[in-house]
Design a protein around this motif. Structure first.
Motif, PDB file in Angstrom:
ATOM      1  N   ALA A 100       0.654  -1.119   0.085  1.00 45.76           N
ATOM      2  CA  ALA A 100       0.200   0.041   0.030  1.00 45.76           C
ATOM      3  C   ALA A 100       0.951   1.268   0.020  1.00 45.76           C
ATOM      4  O   ALA A 100       0.524   2.066  -0.697  1.00 45.76           O
ATOM      5  N   ALA A 101       1.916   1.318   0.932  1.00 44.27           N
ATOM      6  CA  ALA A 101       2.786   2.450   0.798  1.00 44.27           C
ATOM      7  C   ALA A 101       3.368   2.680  -0.476  1.00 44.27           C
ATOM      8  O   ALA A 101       3.492   3.804  -0.685  1.00 44.27           O
ATOM      9  N   ALA A 102       3.708   1.546  -1.196  1.00 47.07           N
ATOM     10  CA  ALA A 102       4.413   1.791  -2.424  1.00 47.07           C
ATOM     11  C   ALA A 102       3.409   2.265  -3.555  1.00 47.07           C
ATOM     12  O   ALA A 102       4.103   3.343  -4.224  1.00 47.07           O
ATOM     13  N   VAL A 103       2.304   2.038  -3.471  1.00 46.83           N
ATOM     14  CA  VAL A 103       1.216   2.606  -4.328  1.00 46.83           C
ATOM     15  C   VAL A 103       1.059   4.145  -3.926  1.00 46.83           C
ATOM     16  O   VAL A 103       1.311   5.021  -4.946  1.00 46.83           O
ATOM     17  N   LEU A 104       1.137   4.279  -2.696  1.00 42.95           N
ATOM     18  CA  LEU A 104       0.625   5.994  -2.366  1.00 42.95           C
ATOM     19  C   LEU A 104       1.945   6.691  -2.567  1.00 42.95           C
ATOM     20  O   LEU A 104       1.805   7.611  -2.843  1.00 42.95           O
ATOM     21  N   ALA A 105       3.079   6.081  -2.256  1.00 40.09           N
ATOM     22  CA  ALA A 105       4.498   6.745  -2.543  1.00 40.09           C
ATOM     23  C   ALA A 105       4.625   7.103  -4.035  1.00 40.09           C
ATOM     24  O   ALA A 105       5.174   8.109  -4.436  1.00 40.09           O
ATOM     25  N   SER A 106       3.775   6.363  -4.949  1.00 42.02           N
ATOM     26  CA  SER A 106       4.061   6.632  -6.393  1.00 42.02           C
ATOM     27  C   SER A 106       2.754   7.262  -7.195  1.00 42.02           C
ATOM     28  O   SER A 106       2.542   7.348  -8.472  1.00 42.02           O
ATOM     29  N   TRP A 107       1.943   7.842  -6.261  1.00 41.59           N
ATOM     30  CA  TRP A 107       0.755   8.244  -6.618  1.00 41.59           C
ATOM     31  C   TRP A 107       0.910   9.439  -7.636  1.00 41.59           C
ATOM     32  O   TRP A 107       0.236   9.676  -8.944  1.00 41.59           O
ATOM     33  N   LYS A 108       1.882  10.340  -7.135  1.00 35.11           N
ATOM     34  CA  LYS A 108       2.204  11.460  -8.062  1.00 35.11           C
ATOM     35  C   LYS A 108       3.333  11.222  -8.939  1.00 35.11           C
ATOM     36  O   LYS A 108       3.685  11.741 -10.026  1.00 35.11           O
TER      37      LYS A 108
END
Lengths: 497, 490
Positions: A100-108
């Motif tokens: 989940a953190a990886a997806v959030l970290a690459s959101w932008k």
């Protein structure tokens, strides 16, 4: 909660990421409409969160141990068999959280080929979860190799400047180790078949096999397994791929690499290399421990000299994973517990650090420590998290890393006191490089004039979550340790002195 | 009564050999069409594709039920020949389908191409079914002569003619070796039967002349399979031949050539010198092939190096021997053929009218032609032996047979261990060139490249089927594995 009562049960940990990855592909399509891209991101995020919830439910509901066995390749004696025990559960939870953190970290940060990126992330996660669950050696090898391909693409397509070289290097190193491990698996399979007439890859059946083998063969097979795991860990001498891969990968890739992929190496040692070959492991233990100690010192020294922030953290990983090798081959309970705690906290703290560095790089366009400075004043929230994570990196009491390192040192002291002393020196190096990093980046005068936006709400929330987990392990590690004592008897038996 | 009995037995023979008969008939029909039909090329293309499909259907519908059956004195239609024929026919069908749009973009398209393709396929099928030296040589020459013409099929291209002559001269030398070896073997054993020669070899009877004969036959086989140190022709020929023909050489021709080897080697436990000899060829091939491919910028030459290395891997299973070795070798052969087929079909699909696709044509392919890029990705990953593709399972089976999951003999332990480690390291090194090409396909978003053809329906469908096949075998390998191991025992 009884996982075995749900259809597919344990396979959900693999099926959910796969399905969500495919959903990302379909939802995102080939369009670049922001709504559809957000849907693609959300699908993968949902997959990771679902896995996290599943793991949490299994933990709280006391669902360990659980098993699942489906027919796969009966003619070869291999089945799709998964088993969840106290050793695999914490790592599955970690994988959900960091996914989940990886997806959030690459959101932008990721704007190119968004659906494919999320498909690759999901596939990597599915492979990693498979590694943590497989209780059939062929299935394990399958999953072990499976996670490499999408990870290669994540680095090669979405990474930084030197990504192509780094991606290939990563792939070749890990694959060479992986194939030697596969050869050892095949050798064990053949030896078991020749001795009992039963050709099977089932973990439980192969557990006692090595005892009946000749010493040379046992040692060679053990070395094959060790090669596979030591490259992934990475052990000193086989670490050359790591700094490049971690530095050149996009933020999400670094999080998965450092947070999860390296852990599969340590997990493999505890689950396979040691219990399958107890005698050979005992004979090999001093060598492995010294390799670990060398890694601790080498990684620390190299980290001290880095000017690229990501590279610094990458070398600190070499150092911290050295503790894993030392602890695993202490072959006692303290060492083993320390290894698991160390891996969990390293996953959380390094994952969070890479996320922080990623958002920093998005804002100021560089990872060079020499061009930072004064960031704590410009972006106070970033500074606060930077400080907390630095303290985790150097192993401050209260953080999980402290518990892990301490337990490993206890275990090592019982086994080889000299190694424990050498490894202990690594803690001093950790202080030095961690504080130097914090000082150069966050304190002092800004080297270049710029305005830095502070962390967004999403970033703050994610980092806070990771930090909370880290503190929880540091302050109250008992639930994890209790879980570990539930691990399959094969593991406890194999590592008992 | 006797008449009816012999009629029934003749019918059974015909059913067992149905694929061969269908192939021969359609080759002749295509020849007639090329001579007399109005739209020669279209008629030849259609007849060739239909003939190959019919042969494939007949081998499953008729031939499979009759196994095993000795047809005449020289053809043995058994499980092995069935597997070989199936690989050959699937390859040839995909190549024929890919050839249509590929050739139609070029000047001087001629229907004879398809006739030659059918004759080559027939030769390969006979080779796979041969149980005696006579039929083996017959099949081999039918295949080789068709290939000489196919390689040099476009006379106006100098590199094509050069490749054709290289192939002609070296393959003739190989045939000569093979023939002389056969003569020596016949002289010593008095039999043309493959099985009795293999038995004599296993028992160690027969003098030095017999051993020399076996060695010469080995050289002949190594030439045709492009196994090091007899591999030098491969890069030149792959580069000079058009992509579909190169595919034919890499898949159907090698698969057919490997079947007699399996037939001869699998039933016997090999003696130490034989194991060491095969192991030396295998190790040399892996290393030489990978070195070749590593240094190579041109895609077809890279694939030539790759297939030299792949055949080296295959020899690991043959050196291991036994039923497990045979199953592993056959499975790997199927996986290798399918993957190589996929790679060449992708090259054919994006080759312009002027030249075959090179490295630069692959740049940014994923955004231009997603289907071709996806199939190429699956094929390359399968050749590299990554999971979810057939290549992973195949490589695992090779390693497993090499680690002695069959009947290990004491003499084989050391060479096999060395081979397995060599295989592991080589296949890791080979990733370098597979990944280099793979990564190129996902770089940048190139607009439509100059001269790149548009997608063709039938060839596209064949491509998709190959890709799906690679994935299906990689994910659910059980059925194929069981089919092969039960067939190989028949």
């Amino acid at each position: 909660m009884n996982l075995q009562a749900i259809p597919l049960g344990l396979a959900l940990f693999i099926v959910i990421p796969l399905a969500c990855g495919l959903a990302s592909l379909v939802l995102g399509g080939r369009s670049s409409a922001p709504g559809r891209l957000a849907a693609a991101r959300a699908a993968t995020l949902a997959g990771s969160l679902a896995c996290l919830l599943l793991a949490a439910a299994a933990w709280l509901g006391g669902a360990v141990p659980a098993r699942l066995e489906l027919a796969w390749i009966p003619s070869m004696g291999s089945s799709f068999s998964l088993s969840l025990d106290g050793l695999s559960l914490p790592f599955l939870a970690l994988s959900g959280l960091l996914g989940a953190a990886a997806v959030l970290a690459s959101w932008k940060g990721i704007g190119e080929r968004v659906p494919s990126f999320h498909f690759c992330l999901s596939l990597t996660l599915a492979g990693i979860n498979g590694v943590f669950l497989a209780s059939d050696l062929f299935l394990f090898a399958f999953m072990w190799e499976l996670m490499l391909v999408p990870m290669f693409f994540v680095i090669d397509i979405w990474g930084h400047e030197g990504r192509h070289r780094a991606a290939v290097k990563f792939f070749i190193f890990t694959q060479a180790g992986g194939l030697l491990m596969i050869a050892a698996i095949a050798g064990l399979y053949a030896a078991h078949g020749a001795a009992t007439g039963e050709y099977t890859f089932a973990y439980d059946r192969l557990l006692g096999t090595a005892g009946g083998l000749g010493q040379t063969l046992q040692f060679l097979l053990m070395l094959g397994f060790f090669a596979g795991f030591a490259v992934k860990l990475p052990a000193f001498g086989l670490h050359a791929w790591l700094p490049d891969a971690h530095t050149e990968a996009p933020t999400a890739g670094s999080i998965l690499l450092a947070g999860l992929l390296l852990k599969t190496g340590g997990y493999g040692l505890l689950r396979f290399a040691i219990p399958l070959f107890p005698d050979a492991a005992r004979a090999f233990a001093p060598v492995a421990m010294w390799i670990g100690a060398a890694g601790i010192l080498y990684g620390g020294l190299m980290a001290l000299g880095q000017s690229d922030m990501k590279r610094l953290v990458a070398y600190s990983s070499v150092s911290h994973l050295g503790f894993v090798l030392v602890g695993a081959y202490s072959l006692n309970e303290a060492g083993r517990n320390g290894v698991v705690i160390q891996m969990l906290s390293h996953g959380l703290s390094t994952g969070a650090l890479f996320m922080l560095i990623g958002s920093l790089q998005d804002r100021i366009g560089t990872r060079e420590l020499g061009r930072m400075g004064g960031l704590a004043r410009a972006a106070p929230r970033m500074g606060a998290f930077g400080l907390a994570l630095t303290l985790a990196l150097l192993g401050l009491p209260g953080m999980g890393n402290f518990v892990g390192e301490l337990l490993v040192l206890f275990g090592a002291f019982k086994a080889e006191a000299a190694v424990a002393v050498a490894a202990g020196l690594g803690l001093i190096l950790a202080m030095a490089y961690a504080l130097r990093m914090f000082q150069l980046a966050f304190h002092g005068e800004a080297k270049e004039k710029r305005s830095v936006a502070d962390l967004s709400a999403i970033e703050t929330g994610t980092l806070a979550l990771l930090l909370a987990a880290l503190l929880w392990i540091g302050l109250y590690p008992r639930p994890v340790l209790a879980l570990l004592s539930l691990a399959l008897p094969g593991i406890a038996g194999g590592t008992a002195p | 009564m006797n008449f009816y009995l012999s009629l029934a037995s003749g019918l059974d023979d015909a059913f067992a050999a149905a694929p061969l008969i269908v192939l021969a008939a359609s080759a002749l029909a295509t020849l007639a069409a090329v001579s007399f039909a109005k739209r020669k090329v279209a008629a030849a293309y259609a007849l060739c594709a239909i003939g190959l499909a019919a042969a494939l259907v007949s081998s499953f519908a008729l031939s499979l039920k009759m196994l095993p059956r000795q047809v005449g004195g020289a053809l043995s239609m058994d499980g092995l020949s069935f597997i070989g024929t199936a690989i050959v026919l699937v390859s040839a069908l995909a190549i024929a389908l890919a050839s249509g749009p590929y050739l139609s973009r070029r000047e001087g398209e001629r229907g004879e191409y398809y006739v030659l393709l059918l004759f080559a396929t027939l030769g390969a099928s006979v080779l796979a079914a041969s149980s005696s030296l006579a039929s083996l040589f017959l099949g081999l020459e039918l295949l080789s002569v068709s290939l000489y013409a196919l390689v040099g099929y476009r006379r106006e291209r100098p590199e094509g003619s050069k490749a054709a002559f290289t192939y002609l001269i070296l393959a003739s030398v190989a045939s000569a070796f093979l023939l002389f070896g056969m003569a020596l073997a016949y002289y010593q054993t008095g039999s043309l039967e493959l099985s009795s020669i293999a038995r004599a070899a296993a028992e160690g009877s027969g003098g030095p002349l017999f051993a020399a004969g076996l060695a010469m036959m080995g050289v002949g086989f190594a030439f045709k399979l492009a196994v090091a140190p007899f591999h030098m022709w491969a890069p030149e020929v792959y580069e000079g031949a058009s992509a579909p023909v190169a595919a034919l050489i890499a898949t159907a021709s090698k698969a057919a050539m490997a079947i007699p080897l399996v037939r001869v080697l699998a039933p016997h436990i090999l003696a130490a010198p034989a194991i060491w000899a095969i192991a030396a060829l295998s190790g040399a091939s892996m290393i030489a092939g990978n070195l070749l491919a590593l240094r190579e910028e041109r895609v077809k030459r890279m694939l030539a190096g790759s297939s030299i290395a792949q055949l080296g891997y295959l020899l690991v299973a043959l050196a291991a021997g036994g039923s497990n070795g045979a199953t592993a070798a056959l499975f790997y052969l199927a996986a290798y053929s399918l993957s190589t087929l996929g790679a060449f079909a992708c090259i054919a699909a994006i080759s312009s009218a002027q030249a075959d696709a090179g490295r630069e044509n692959f740049r940014g392919l994923a955004s231009r032609r997603p289907l071709v890029a996806a199939v190429m990705t699956a094929s390359l990953l399968s050749l590299a032996g990554m999971p979810l593709t057939a290549g992973f399972i195949g490589k695992f089976m090779l390693i497993s047979s090499g680690m002695g999951s069959g009947v290990p003999s004491a003499a084989s332990i050391l060479p096999m261990r060395i081979l397995v480690v060599l295989l592991a390291l080589n296949s890791a090194a080979s990733l370098f060139y597979y990944l280099r090409l793979l990564s190129l396909m996902y770089r940048g978003r190139e607009p439509e490249a100059q001269g790149e053809p548009r997608a063709a329906v039938l060839a596209g469908a064949a491509l998709a089927l190959i890709g799906l096949g690679i994935l299906a075998i990689g994910i659910v390998p059980g059925p194929l594995m069981e089919a092969i191991s039960s067939l190989a025992g028949r």
